[in-house]
Design a protein around this motif. Structure first.
Motif, PDB file in Angstrom:
ATOM      1  N   GLU A   1      -3.167  -2.395  -2.540  1.00 19.41           N
ATOM      2  CA  GLU A   1      -4.263  -3.233  -2.069  1.00 19.41           C
ATOM      3  C   GLU A   1      -4.654  -2.804  -0.654  1.00 19.41           C
ATOM      4  OE1 GLU A   1      -2.927  -7.251  -2.476  1.00 19.41           O
ATOM      5  OE2 GLU A   1      -2.601  -7.029  -4.629  1.00 19.41           O
ATOM      6  N   PHE A   2      -5.871  -2.272  -0.516  1.00 22.46           N
ATOM      7  CA  PHE A   2      -6.343  -1.718   0.749  1.00 22.46           C
ATOM      8  C   PHE A   2      -7.278  -2.709   1.442  1.00 22.46           C
ATOM      9  CE2 PHE A   2      -4.797   1.821  -1.564  1.00 22.46           C
ATOM     10  CZ  PHE A   2      -4.307   2.692  -0.618  1.00 22.46           C
ATOM     11  N   ASP A   3      -6.817  -3.216   2.583  1.00 23.62           N
ATOM     12  CA  ASP A   3      -7.632  -4.137   3.370  1.00 23.62           C
ATOM     13  C   ASP A   3      -7.752  -3.593   4.790  1.00 23.62           C
ATOM     14  OD1 ASP A   3      -5.139  -4.576   4.447  1.00 23.62           O
ATOM     15  OD2 ASP A   3      -5.006  -6.666   3.839  1.00 23.62           O
ATOM     16  N   LEU A   4      -8.245  -4.394   5.687  1.00 20.99           N
ATOM     17  CA  LEU A   4      -8.458  -3.965   7.065  1.00 20.99           C
ATOM     18  C   LEU A   4      -7.172  -3.444   7.713  1.00 20.99           C
ATOM     19  CD1 LEU A   4     -10.722  -3.779   9.111  1.00 20.99           C
ATOM     20  CD2 LEU A   4     -10.130  -6.069   9.893  1.00 20.99           C
ATOM     21  N   ALA A   5      -6.046  -4.064   7.397  1.00 23.16           N
ATOM     22  CA  ALA A   5      -4.769  -3.642   7.975  1.00 23.16           C
ATOM     23  C   ALA A   5      -4.321  -2.274   7.454  1.00 23.16           C
ATOM     24  CB  ALA A   5      -3.695  -4.691   7.677  1.00 23.16           C
ATOM     25  N   SER A   6      -4.877  -1.822   6.331  1.00 18.43           N
ATOM     26  CA  SER A   6      -4.497  -0.537   5.737  1.00 18.43           C
ATOM     27  C   SER A   6      -5.259   0.636   6.328  1.00 18.43           C
ATOM     28  CB  SER A   6      -4.778  -0.551   4.231  1.00 18.43           C
ATOM     29  OG  SER A   6      -4.217  -1.664   3.624  1.00 18.43           O
ATOM     30  N   ARG A   7      -6.330   0.368   7.062  1.00 20.36           N
ATOM     31  CA  ARG A   7      -7.188   1.442   7.568  1.00 20.36           C
ATOM     32  C   ARG A   7      -6.462   2.452   8.452  1.00 20.36           C
ATOM     33  NH1 ARG A   7     -12.731  -0.447   9.787  1.00 20.36           N
ATOM     34  NH2 ARG A   7     -12.854   1.797  10.027  1.00 20.36           N
ATOM     35  N   ASP A  23      -7.018  10.403  -5.719  1.00 17.31           N
ATOM     36  CA  ASP A  23      -6.732   9.710  -6.977  1.00 17.31           C
ATOM     37  C   ASP A  23      -6.578   8.232  -6.634  1.00 17.31           C
ATOM     38  OD1 ASP A  23      -5.687   8.541  -9.255  1.00 17.31           O
ATOM     39  OD2 ASP A  23      -4.175  10.084  -9.585  1.00 17.31           O
ATOM     40  N   ALA A  24      -7.576   7.431  -7.014  1.00 15.63           N
ATOM     41  CA  ALA A  24      -7.580   6.002  -6.705  1.00 15.63           C
ATOM     42  C   ALA A  24      -7.368   5.163  -7.963  1.00 15.63           C
ATOM     43  CB  ALA A  24      -8.891   5.634  -6.019  1.00 15.63           C
ATOM     44  N   ASP A  25      -6.721   5.741  -8.961  1.00 20.80           N
ATOM     45  CA  ASP A  25      -6.540   5.055 -10.240  1.00 20.80           C
ATOM     46  C   ASP A  25      -5.617   3.845 -10.130  1.00 20.80           C
ATOM     47  OD1 ASP A  25      -7.285   4.952 -12.969  1.00 20.80           O
ATOM     48  OD2 ASP A  25      -5.344   5.780 -13.544  1.00 20.80           O
ATOM     49  N   ASP A  26      -4.755   3.818  -9.124  1.00 28.08           N
ATOM     50  CA  ASP A  26      -3.819   2.699  -8.967  1.00 28.08           C
ATOM     51  C   ASP A  26      -4.221   1.739  -7.849  1.00 28.08           C
ATOM     52  OD1 ASP A  26      -2.112   3.535 -11.039  1.00 28.08           O
ATOM     53  OD2 ASP A  26      -1.135   4.967  -9.706  1.00 28.08           O
ATOM     54  N   VAL A  27      -5.495   1.759  -7.457  1.00 30.94           N
ATOM     55  CA  VAL A  27      -5.987   0.834  -6.434  1.00 30.94           C
ATOM     56  C   VAL A  27      -6.261  -0.516  -7.092  1.00 30.94           C
ATOM     57  CG1 VAL A  27      -7.902   0.338  -4.865  1.00 30.94           C
ATOM     58  CG2 VAL A  27      -6.914   2.631  -4.948  1.00 30.94           C
ATOM     59  N   LYS A  28      -5.582  -1.545  -6.600  1.00 31.89           N
ATOM     60  CA  LYS A  28      -5.750  -2.898  -7.141  1.00 31.89           C
ATOM     61  C   LYS A  28      -6.829  -3.680  -6.389  1.00 31.89           C
ATOM     62  CE  LYS A  28      -2.064  -2.496  -9.798  1.00 31.89           C
ATOM     63  NZ  LYS A  28      -2.260  -1.256 -10.496  1.00 31.89           N
ATOM     64  N   PHE A  29      -7.019  -3.347  -5.106  1.00 38.19           N
ATOM     65  CA  PHE A  29      -7.995  -4.027  -4.248  1.00 38.19           C
ATOM     66  C   PHE A  29      -8.386  -3.047  -3.153  1.00 38.19           C
ATOM     67  CE2 PHE A  29      -8.839  -6.323  -0.309  1.00 38.19           C
ATOM     68  CZ  PHE A  29      -9.819  -7.208  -0.716  1.00 38.19           C
ATOM     69  N   ILE A  30      -9.666  -3.021  -2.800  1.00 39.16           N
ATOM     70  CA  ILE A  30     -10.095  -2.193  -1.675  1.00 39.16           C
ATOM     71  C   ILE A  30     -11.295  -2.854  -1.014  1.00 39.16           C
ATOM     72  CG2 ILE A  30     -11.553  -0.672  -3.088  1.00 39.16           C
ATOM     73  CD1 ILE A  30     -10.524   1.633  -1.123  1.00 39.16           C
ATOM     74  N   GLU A  31     -11.203  -3.031   0.293  1.00 38.96           N
ATOM     75  CA  GLU A  31     -12.314  -3.579   1.062  1.00 38.96           C
ATOM     76  C   GLU A  31     -13.349  -2.492   1.306  1.00 38.96           C
ATOM     77  OE1 GLU A  31     -10.542  -7.153   3.803  1.00 38.96           O
ATOM     78  OE2 GLU A  31     -10.948  -5.240   4.749  1.00 38.96           O
ATOM     79  N   ALA A  32     -14.571  -2.918   1.485  1.00 39.13           N
ATOM     80  CA  ALA A  32     -15.650  -1.966   1.761  1.00 39.13           C
ATOM     81  C   ALA A  32     -15.396  -1.187   3.044  1.00 39.13           C
ATOM     82  CB  ALA A  32     -16.990  -2.704   1.826  1.00 39.13           C
ATOM     83  N   SER A  33     -14.672  -1.766   3.990  1.00 41.24           N
ATOM     84  CA  SER A  33     -14.380  -1.041   5.237  1.00 41.24           C
ATOM     85  C   SER A  33     -13.519   0.197   4.965  1.00 41.24           C
ATOM     86  CB  SER A  33     -13.689  -1.963   6.250  1.00 41.24           C
ATOM     87  OG  SER A  33     -12.431  -2.376   5.767  1.00 41.24           O
ATOM     88  N   CYS A  34     -12.629   0.127   3.991  1.00 36.15           N
ATOM     89  CA  CYS A  34     -11.816   1.295   3.632  1.00 36.15           C
ATOM     90  C   CYS A  34     -12.671   2.331   2.915  1.00 36.15           C
ATOM     91  CB  CYS A  34     -10.637   0.879   2.770  1.00 36.15           C
ATOM     92  SG  CYS A  34      -9.422  -0.120   3.660  1.00 36.15           S
ATOM     93  N   VAL A  37       0.852  -1.191   0.000  1.00 36.00           N
ATOM     94  CA  VAL A  37       0.000   0.000   0.000  1.00 36.00           C
ATOM     95  C   VAL A  37       0.886   1.239   0.000  1.00 36.00           C
ATOM     96  CG1 VAL A  37      -1.648   1.334   1.362  1.00 36.00           C
ATOM     97  CG2 VAL A  37      -1.874  -1.132   1.236  1.00 36.00           C
ATOM     98  N   SER A  38       0.477   2.238  -0.771  1.00 35.54           N
ATOM     99  CA  SER A  38       1.185   3.513  -0.788  1.00 35.54           C
ATOM    100  C   SER A  38       0.143   4.630  -0.849  1.00 35.54           C
ATOM    101  CB  SER A  38       2.096   3.580  -2.018  1.00 35.54           C
ATOM    102  OG  SER A  38       2.580   4.887  -2.200  1.00 35.54           O
ATOM    103  N   ILE A  39       0.314   5.618   0.013  1.00 36.30           N
ATOM    104  CA  ILE A  39      -0.562   6.793   0.002  1.00 36.30           C
ATOM    105  C   ILE A  39       0.349   8.022   0.008  1.00 36.30           C
ATOM    106  CG2 ILE A  39      -2.422   8.058   1.122  1.00 36.30           C
ATOM    107  CD1 ILE A  39      -3.156   5.448   2.584  1.00 36.30           C
ATOM    108  N   THR A  40       0.393   8.714  -1.122  1.00 41.08           N
ATOM    109  CA  THR A  40       1.213   9.919  -1.204  1.00 41.08           C
ATOM    110  C   THR A  40       0.318  11.143  -1.081  1.00 41.08           C
ATOM    111  OG1 THR A  40       1.110   9.896  -3.618  1.00 41.08           O
ATOM    112  CG2 THR A  40       3.013   8.862  -2.605  1.00 41.08           C
ATOM    113  N   LEU A  41       0.865  12.169  -0.521  1.00 44.24           N
ATOM    114  CA  LEU A  41       0.133  13.400  -0.269  1.00 44.24           C
ATOM    115  C   LEU A  41       0.855  14.550  -0.961  1.00 44.24           C
ATOM    116  CD1 LEU A  41      -1.492  14.318   2.992  1.00 44.24           C
ATOM    117  CD2 LEU A  41       0.116  15.948   2.064  1.00 44.24           C
ATOM    118  N   ARG A  42       0.116  15.345  -1.719  1.00 45.25           N
ATOM    119  CA  ARG A  42       0.688  16.516  -2.389  1.00 45.25           C
ATOM    120  C   ARG A  42      -0.193  17.721  -2.114  1.00 45.25           C
ATOM    121  NH1 ARG A  42       4.841  14.617  -5.150  1.00 45.25           N
ATOM    122  NH2 ARG A  42       4.658  12.765  -6.405  1.00 45.25           N
TER     123      ARG A  42
END
Length: 138
Positions: free
Chosen positions: A21-27, A47-58, A3-8
């Motif tokens: 890939e965003f799962d429960l551990a990424s919250r 910008d979520a264009d590079d999200v490969k997986f995301i759980e509904a919790s995220c 997981v990578s989250i960059t801020l600009r």
């Protein structure tokens, strides 16, 4: 999971770019970066264009943060999203978390129409696009 989250910081908003890939551990990381973005101003773009997986919790966490920002006079706007992200938003009934602006349009595969079943996004908008007609089998 990677997981990578960059801020600009931008003059009018703060941009968060989600990758991986965003799962429960990424919250916890997602919440931390959302709060950091909020500290720079009330307008946050995602910008979520590079999200490969995301759980509904995220998605729930993003939506909850969006509602909180709106209550405080700010906004959270998704500007781009991967096909998977959009699919999960629709299935989990998070329509407010779909990208805003011009909808993607039907496209064909690169080259001469390969039929491998992959979904591809449009590279430019078309005026005749219908709502919900943004994906095509390539």
């Amino acid at each position: 999971m990677d997981v990578s989250i960059t801020l600009r910081r931008r003059p009018t908003h703060t941009l968060l770019r989600l990758r991986g890939e965003f799962d429960l551990a990424s919250r916890p990381l997602l919440l931390h970066r959302l709060l950091e973005a909020r500290s720079y101003g009330p307008r946050v773009w995602v910008d979520a264009d590079d999200v490969k997986f995301i759980e509904a919790s995220c998605l729930h966490q993003l939506d909850r943060f969006r509602r909180r920002l709106r209550a405080d006079g700010g906004s959270l706007r998704v500007i781009r999203a991967s096909a998977y992200y959009e699919l999960i938003c629709r299935l989990a009934d998070y329509g407010e978390m779909l990208p805003t602006g011009v909808s993607p349009v039907l496209v064909t595969a690169r080259g001469h129409g390969a039929m491998d079943g992959r979904l591809q996004r449009a590279s430019r908008p078309r005026a005749t696009a219908r709502a919900g007609a943004g994906w095509a089998r390539a």
